[in-house]
Design an enzyme around this catalytic site. Sequence first.
Site, PDB file in Angstrom:
ATOM      1  CG  HIS A   1      -2.150  -0.834   1.182  1.00  0.00           C
ATOM      2  ND1 HIS A   1      -3.297  -0.319   0.779  1.00  0.00           N
ATOM      3  CD2 HIS A   1      -2.130  -2.182   1.122  1.00  0.00           C
ATOM      4  CE1 HIS A   1      -4.289  -1.634   0.888  1.00  0.00           C
ATOM      5  NE2 HIS A   1      -3.186  -2.652   0.848  1.00  0.00           N
TER       6      HIS A   1
ATOM      7  CE1 TYR B   1      -7.022   4.739  10.576  1.00  0.00           C
ATOM      8  CE2 TYR B   1      -6.024   5.120   8.334  1.00  0.00           C
ATOM      9  CZ  TYR B   1      -6.061   4.406   9.899  1.00  0.00           C
ATOM     10  OH  TYR B   1      -5.160   3.756  10.062  1.00  0.00           O
TER      11      TYR B   1
ATOM     12  N   PRO C   1      -5.157   2.000  18.975  1.00  0.00           N
ATOM     13  CG  PRO C   1      -6.950   0.816  18.829  1.00  0.00           C
ATOM     14  CD  PRO C   1      -6.345   1.480  19.741  1.00  0.00           C
TER      15      PRO C   1
ATOM     16  CE  LYS D   1       2.459   3.930  13.153  1.00  0.00           C
ATOM     17  NZ  LYS D   1       3.453   4.023  11.736  1.00  0.00           N
TER      18      LYS D   1
ATOM     19  CE1 TYR E   1      -2.005   5.134   9.270  1.00  0.00           C
ATOM     20  CE2 TYR E   1      -1.025   4.662   7.101  1.00  0.00           C
ATOM     21  CZ  TYR E   1      -2.077   4.398   8.136  1.00  0.00           C
ATOM     22  OH  TYR E   1      -3.270   3.609   7.971  1.00  0.00           O
TER      23      TYR E   1
HETATM   24  P1  RFL Z   1       1.479 -10.112  21.993  1.00  0.00           P
HETATM   25  O1  RFL Z   1       1.245 -10.186  20.532  1.00  0.00           O
HETATM   26  O2  RFL Z   1       0.349 -10.073  22.878  1.00  0.00           O
HETATM   27  O3  RFL Z   1       2.079 -11.695  22.337  1.00  0.00           O
HETATM   28  C1  RFL Z   1       2.339 -11.916  23.634  1.00  0.00           C
HETATM   29  C2  RFL Z   1       2.273 -13.537  23.858  1.00  0.00           C
HETATM   30  O4  RFL Z   1       2.621 -13.944  25.176  1.00  0.00           O
HETATM   31  C3  RFL Z   1       1.833 -14.896  25.561  1.00  0.00           C
HETATM   32  N1  RFL Z   1       1.786 -14.814  26.863  1.00  0.00           N
HETATM   33  C4  RFL Z   1       2.331 -15.435  27.790  1.00  0.00           C
HETATM   34  N2  RFL Z   1       3.341 -16.659  27.535  1.00  0.00           N
HETATM   35  C5  RFL Z   1       3.795 -17.305  28.482  1.00  0.00           C
HETATM   36  N3  RFL Z   1       3.253 -17.141  29.880  1.00  0.00           N
HETATM   37  C6  RFL Z   1       2.567 -15.964  30.223  1.00  0.00           C
HETATM   38  N4  RFL Z   1       2.200 -15.795  31.532  1.00  0.00           N
HETATM   39  C7  RFL Z   1       1.967 -15.332  29.126  1.00  0.00           C
HETATM   40  N5  RFL Z   1       1.057 -14.111  29.051  1.00  0.00           N
HETATM   41  C8  RFL Z   1       0.888 -13.922  27.834  1.00  0.00           C
HETATM   42  C9  RFL Z   1       0.791 -14.654  24.729  1.00  0.00           C
HETATM   43  O5  RFL Z   1      -0.201 -15.626  24.733  1.00  0.00           O
HETATM   44  C10 RFL Z   1       1.010 -13.944  23.435  1.00  0.00           C
HETATM   45  O6  RFL Z   1       1.202 -15.103  22.704  1.00  0.00           O
HETATM   46  O7  RFL Z   1       2.521  -8.904  22.222  1.00  0.00           O
HETATM   47  P2  RFL Z   1       3.775  -8.565  21.663  1.00  0.00           P
HETATM   48  O8  RFL Z   1       4.713  -9.600  20.963  1.00  0.00           O
HETATM   49  O9  RFL Z   1       4.348  -7.354  22.076  1.00  0.00           O
HETATM   50  O10 RFL Z   1       2.852  -7.818  20.311  1.00  0.00           O
HETATM   51  C11 RFL Z   1       2.333  -6.712  20.393  1.00  0.00           C
HETATM   52  C12 RFL Z   1       1.002  -6.630  19.426  1.00  0.00           C
HETATM   53  O11 RFL Z   1       0.407  -8.211  19.399  1.00  0.00           O
HETATM   54  C13 RFL Z   1      -0.017  -5.917  19.597  1.00  0.00           C
HETATM   55  O12 RFL Z   1       0.830  -4.441  19.711  1.00  0.00           O
HETATM   56  C14 RFL Z   1      -0.992  -5.599  18.424  1.00  0.00           C
HETATM   57  O13 RFL Z   1      -1.824  -6.677  18.111  1.00  0.00           O
HETATM   58  C15 RFL Z   1      -2.018  -4.520  18.906  1.00  0.00           C
HETATM   59  N6  RFL Z   1      -3.254  -4.581  18.196  1.00  0.00           N
HETATM   60  C16 RFL Z   1      -3.080  -3.833  17.037  1.00  0.00           C
HETATM   61  N7  RFL Z   1      -2.113  -3.402  16.593  1.00  0.00           N
HETATM   62  C17 RFL Z   1      -1.707  -2.780  15.417  1.00  0.00           C
HETATM   63  O14 RFL Z   1      -0.535  -2.325  15.196  1.00  0.00           O
HETATM   64  N8  RFL Z   1      -2.746  -2.590  14.422  1.00  0.00           N
HETATM   65  C18 RFL Z   1      -4.007  -3.274  14.861  1.00  0.00           C
HETATM   66  O15 RFL Z   1      -5.018  -3.255  14.263  1.00  0.00           O
HETATM   67  C19 RFL Z   1      -4.345  -4.071  16.150  1.00  0.00           C
HETATM   68  N9  RFL Z   1      -5.415  -4.584  16.479  1.00  0.00           N
HETATM   69  C20 RFL Z   1      -4.329  -5.093  18.360  1.00  0.00           C
HETATM   70  C21 RFL Z   1      -5.410  -5.018  17.821  1.00  0.00           C
HETATM   71  C22 RFL Z   1      -4.215  -5.595  19.827  1.00  0.00           C
HETATM   72  C23 RFL Z   1      -5.584  -6.420  20.070  1.00  0.00           C
HETATM   73  N10 RFL Z   1      -5.597  -7.028  21.551  1.00  0.00           N
HETATM   74  C24 RFL Z   1      -4.323  -7.256  22.357  1.00  0.00           C
HETATM   75  C25 RFL Z   1      -6.787  -6.877  22.415  1.00  0.00           C
HETATM   76  C26 RFL Z   1      -6.411  -5.769  18.254  1.00  0.00           C
HETATM   77  C27 RFL Z   1      -6.723  -6.462  19.197  1.00  0.00           C
HETATM   78  C28 RFL Z   1      -8.016  -7.092  19.560  1.00  0.00           C
END
Ligand code: RFL
Length: 395
Positions: free
Chosen positions: A73, A202, A294, A298, A389
């Site tokens: 994109h 958006y 969100p 990022k 962005y």
């Molecule tokens: P993650 O991806 O949450 O991975 C953490 C991992 O640790 C595991 N875990 C454990 N493992 C062992 N022992 C424990 N006690 C543990 N507790 C947890 C979990 O099962 C998991 O596998 O963190 P990381 O690697 O820092 O990555 C961050 C991203 O995942 C996060 O920032 C984004 O997904 C946020 N987010 C979004 N970010 C975007 O950039 N664009 C989006 O559109 C977007 N949508 C979202 C999102 C986060 C969401 N969550 C967390 C509710 C939508 C949702 C629904």
Amino acid sequence: MTHTCVGIVGAGPAGLVLAHLLKEQGVESVVLERQTRSYVEKRVRAGLLEHGTVALLEQHGLAERLRARGQVHRGVELRFAGRRHRIPYGELYGGRHMVVYAQQDLVADLIRLWVERGGEIQFAAEDVSLHGFDRERPEIRYTRAGREQRLTCDFVAGCDGYHGVSRGSIPTGALRVYDHRLPFAWVGVLAQVAPSTEEIIYAHHPRGFAGHMLRSQTVSRFYLQTEPDDPIESWPDARIWEELQGRLAVDDGWRLREGPVLEKNVTDMRSFVVEPMQFGRLFLAGDAAHIVPPTGAKGLNLAVADARVLAEALLGRVRASDSRGLDAYSATCLRRVWRVQEFSSWMSWLIHRIPDATPDAELRRRMQRAQLEYLCASPAAGASFAENYVGLENL
Ligand code: RFL
């Protein structure tokens, strides 16, 4: 009892990228993940990868499937007052692009490659607890298939997300916590329908923000602004489509396709940061240390950026006995974290309906409209948006 150099808690983007970067340079780690493999490979979250994130994954041989299946994109559409405006962020920021690729597919790729390259990962690791990370030899205890396991390591990487155990293991008082809840929430919708747009939309509308995000040719992601704590039960599918149709409407005949809703939930928005991102031999990375609203997509990109900094710092220490990178780890990451916090907050206040309860709400709405018009009319404003962005590289 087993020993490894780096014990990594969490198999999300932060933990897995860190594990790969270390292994490539011969530094061993073990990844411990609370969930099962199939669960983490299906968990729907982010989908927009910054130019720098993709470049890093490519550089380390982690982007083959992403390159084949991700969509490139170069622009984003803003809608307000019934009209559409394109911001060509590619042109405005030196030809850089972004890639739409679902987070769960990236996580699945990273796990598959990790296993193929001989990496060790323990899924379904329950009751993980961290010990002695203020001393020379930290220990991670966990239970697997009913048996207690112990892993000693030289360093612990807390990559276990916002709800993980790592951050909470640090003594209270050692961390400064910044936590702000924004007065907006999103109804997130995953629908079985082809996208009605080629670029992310958006829409700023008097009834609230609406977003049309992209996933694949058959599945689309949508967001609708709602109030924090609004239960998902107040969003039957018919209401979702009616609100999307109304808020995304433009006056040039564009139509939104509808399809079955596969998943829906309400997510609140917060700006959360802990400082410093380290204590003794425990280093926090990704959502374990910070959450951004969100709006700017990022969170995933920040998690990967932390992993890169931590990998370089650990490699310096382990391979050259140089601690400077580890000493500076928190400060280095926090420069990007605060830049992204500010941008994500700014963008949130730009595109949402300002709630009636906000002081001087009407005055702020008029200034918000002026800002939207400026952003669409001025190449300088567009360029500033574009570099944030797409992801600032010189941080
Ligand atoms: P993650 O991806 O949450 O991975 C953490 C991992 O640790 C595991 N875990 C454990 N493992 C062992 N022992 C424990 N006690 C543990 N507790 C947890 C979990 O099962 C998991 O596998 O963190 P990381 O690697 O820092 O990555 C961050 C991203 O995942 C996060 O920032 C984004 O997904 C946020 N987010 C979004 N970010 C975007 O950039 N664009 C989006 O559109 C977007 N949508 C979202 C999102 C986060 C969401 N969550 C967390 C509710 C939508 C949702 C629904």
